[in-house]
Design a protein around this motif. Structure first.
Motif, mmCIF file in Angstrom:
data_model
loop_
_atom_site.group_PDB
_atom_site.id
_atom_site.type_symbol
_atom_site.label_atom_id
_atom_site.label_comp_id
_atom_site.label_asym_id
_atom_site.label_seq_id
_atom_site.Cartn_x
_atom_site.Cartn_y
_atom_site.Cartn_z
ATOM 1 N N HIS A 260 0.844 -1.200 0.000
ATOM 2 C CA HIS A 260 0.000 0.000 0.000
ATOM 3 C C HIS A 260 0.876 1.245 0.000
ATOM 4 O O HIS A 260 2.083 1.187 0.273
ATOM 5 N N ILE A 261 0.256 2.369 -0.319
ATOM 6 C CA ILE A 261 0.884 3.681 -0.198
ATOM 7 C C ILE A 261 -0.023 4.542 0.672
ATOM 8 O O ILE A 261 -1.253 4.357 0.681
ATOM 9 N N ALA A 262 0.567 5.480 1.422
ATOM 10 C CA ALA A 262 -0.227 6.369 2.255
ATOM 11 C C ALA A 262 0.327 7.785 2.181
ATOM 12 O O ALA A 262 1.544 7.987 2.158
ATOM 13 N N TYR A 263 -0.585 8.756 2.131
ATOM 14 C CA TYR A 263 -0.194 10.153 2.280
ATOM 15 C C TYR A 263 0.017 10.448 3.766
ATOM 16 O O TYR A 263 -0.754 9.986 4.611
ATOM 17 N N GLY A 264 1.013 11.278 4.090
ATOM 18 C CA GLY A 264 1.176 11.783 5.444
ATOM 19 C C GLY A 264 0.682 13.208 5.544
ATOM 20 O O GLY A 264 1.144 14.084 4.802
ATOM 21 N N PHE A 265 -0.270 13.442 6.483
ATOM 22 C CA PHE A 265 -0.878 14.768 6.593
ATOM 23 C C PHE A 265 -1.161 15.158 8.047
ATOM 24 O O PHE A 265 -2.239 15.653 8.358
ATOM 25 N N THR A 285 5.079 10.393 1.669
ATOM 26 C CA THR A 285 4.299 9.203 1.345
ATOM 27 C C THR A 285 4.995 8.016 2.003
ATOM 28 O O THR A 285 6.216 8.016 2.186
ATOM 29 N N GLU A 286 4.199 7.061 2.388
ATOM 30 C CA GLU A 286 4.712 5.864 3.070
ATOM 31 C C GLU A 286 4.313 4.650 2.260
ATOM 32 O O GLU A 286 3.168 4.552 1.798
ATOM 33 N N TRP A 287 5.264 3.728 2.053
ATOM 34 C CA TRP A 287 4.972 2.485 1.338
ATOM 35 C C TRP A 287 5.035 1.318 2.298
ATOM 36 O O TRP A 287 5.994 1.184 3.071
ATOM 37 N N GLY A 288 4.018 0.482 2.255
ATOM 38 C CA GLY A 288 4.018 -0.763 2.994
ATOM 39 C C GLY A 288 4.383 -1.913 2.064
ATOM 40 O O GLY A 288 4.051 -1.900 0.872
ATOM 41 N N ILE A 289 5.065 -2.890 2.616
ATOM 42 C CA ILE A 289 5.523 -4.063 1.860
ATOM 43 C C ILE A 289 5.031 -5.320 2.564
ATOM 44 O O ILE A 289 5.121 -5.429 3.786
ATOM 45 N N GLY A 290 4.471 -6.272 1.796
ATOM 46 C CA GLY A 290 4.061 -7.542 2.374
ATOM 47 C C GLY A 290 2.558 -7.684 2.510
ATOM 48 O O GLY A 290 1.801 -7.468 1.550
ATOM 49 N N TYR A 291 2.129 -8.019 3.707
ATOM 50 C CA TYR A 291 0.742 -8.415 3.964
ATOM 51 C C TYR A 291 -0.248 -7.272 3.742
ATOM 52 O O TYR A 291 0.004 -6.124 4.119
#
Length: 345
Positions: A260-265, A285-291
């Motif tokens: 997933h990707i997420a905006y930081g605000f 922006t934050e990227w998640g890896i995996g599950y």
């Protein structure tokens, strides 16, 4: 009591959770939690006429299900089954533990928030000094703009340049300071997007913190080459090699898939190494890896043995070719008009 801390606790209870007289508010903590934060929230809940309960436990040796052997499982589960609000300040978090799963499955009125490792300064920065209502309006507008787009591109000065398709069937989560409805809530200031699986292409460069395995800023930016949503190459300094070995250690191809990707605000968030705060740094922006859970990406989610997150600072974002953010600054006119006050740092 620090008046700034008490003000932040009041905002959490009154504005974010909208706690009502007579509601039961369970506050959990372990021996490594910040006692002043716990006490401030307890007093705020009592002041609005709720029934607060402080539950302190020895710090578990693991998090999630790994915490189970150190918990009073049935007693804690029983309490949470009847709570209206559960605010978790545990250092070793109980999110995804057995008591959490029981409560979420059976208590349909429960409003839960995970505030891992919160201390006084973090509470004041990210809750007390944030204009919650104005931030909510801005974040909801960004969420709608993103959900209605088909394509997203993200770049950063550190060299990130990645594009993907947005999947309308996937859940777009907006943690905008509204925990007044039942469900799982997180700290204010993040919009989470699960792209269409298999469509992510380009380079992602982590120049903020990476957790796990570090919980800090790497010795040099970690560059990930992405093909069809899969990490094919990891380059950078010595920490990049450590990170690659961390992913390989699971012996699971799912740990090389983008999640997933997420905006930081969050206007008050700063880079500290605490991922809960770092992934909410304004304009990141934050990227998640995996599950990925089936809830976030129905019907099956994305299976993997674990999950990790990395931060890309000062992001620029395009939705369907229209730029809405330039190196962390909102530049699209309608959205810029909604931006809340930002601290000068």
């Amino acid at each position: 009591m620090n008046p700034l801390l008490q003000n932040a606790a009041d905002k959490l209870i009154r504005e974010i959770f909208a706690v009502q007289p007579g509601e039961t508010v369970v506050i959990t903590a372990d021996d490594d939690s910040d006692a002043a934060v716990v006490q401030a929230v307890y007093e705020s809940a009592h002041a609005v006429g709720a029934h607060p309960l402080k539950v302190q436990m020895p710090t578990p040796r693991g998090v999630g299900k790994a915490a189970d052997p150190d918990l009073a499982l049935d007693a804690l589960s029983g309490m949470l089954l009847y709570a209206d609000v559960w605010i978790e300040f545990n250092h070793q978090w109980l999110l995804y533990s057995t008591p959490f799963e029981r409560a979420e499955a059976q208590n349909k009125k429960l409003r839960y928030m995970c505030l891992v490792d919160f201390n006084e300064a973090l509470m004041i920065r990210t809750i007390g000094q944030v204009e919650t209502a104005q931030l909510r309006d801005f974040m909801l507008a960004v969420t709608e703009r993103t959900k209605n787009a088909k394509h997203m591109r993200v770049t950063t000065p550190a060299g990130c340049d990645v594009s993907f398709e947005i999947e309308p069937k996937h859940y777009t989560a907006c943690d905008c300071g509204d925990a007044s409805k039942p469900g799982i809530h997180m700290l204010t200031g993040q919009i989470n997007v699960v792209p269409r699986f298999g469509t992510i292409q380009g380079k992602i460069v982590f120049d903020g913190s990476v957790t796990p395995p570090f919980g800090r800023i790497p010795d040099a930016p970690i560059c990930l080459t992405i093909e069809n949503s899969v990490i094919t190459e990891v380059t950078g300094g010595e920490d990049a090699a450590v990170f690659r070995k961390h992913l390989e250690s699971f012996e699971d191809p799912g740990m090389f898939k983008l999640a997933h990707i997420a905006y930081g605000f969050n206007p008050g968030a700063i880079l500290t190494g605490n991922i809960v705060e770092d992934e909410r740094i304004w304009g990141s922006t934050e990227w998640g890896i995996g599950y990925v859970s089936p809830f976030d990406a129905p019907p099956h989610g994305q299976d993997a043995k674990s999950h990790c997150d990395g931060i890309c600072l000062n992001s620029s974002v395009w939705l369907d070719g229209v730029q809405i953010m330039d190196e962390g600054k909102i530049v699209e006119e309608a959205l810029a008009a909604l931006v809340p006050p930002l601290p000068n740092r």
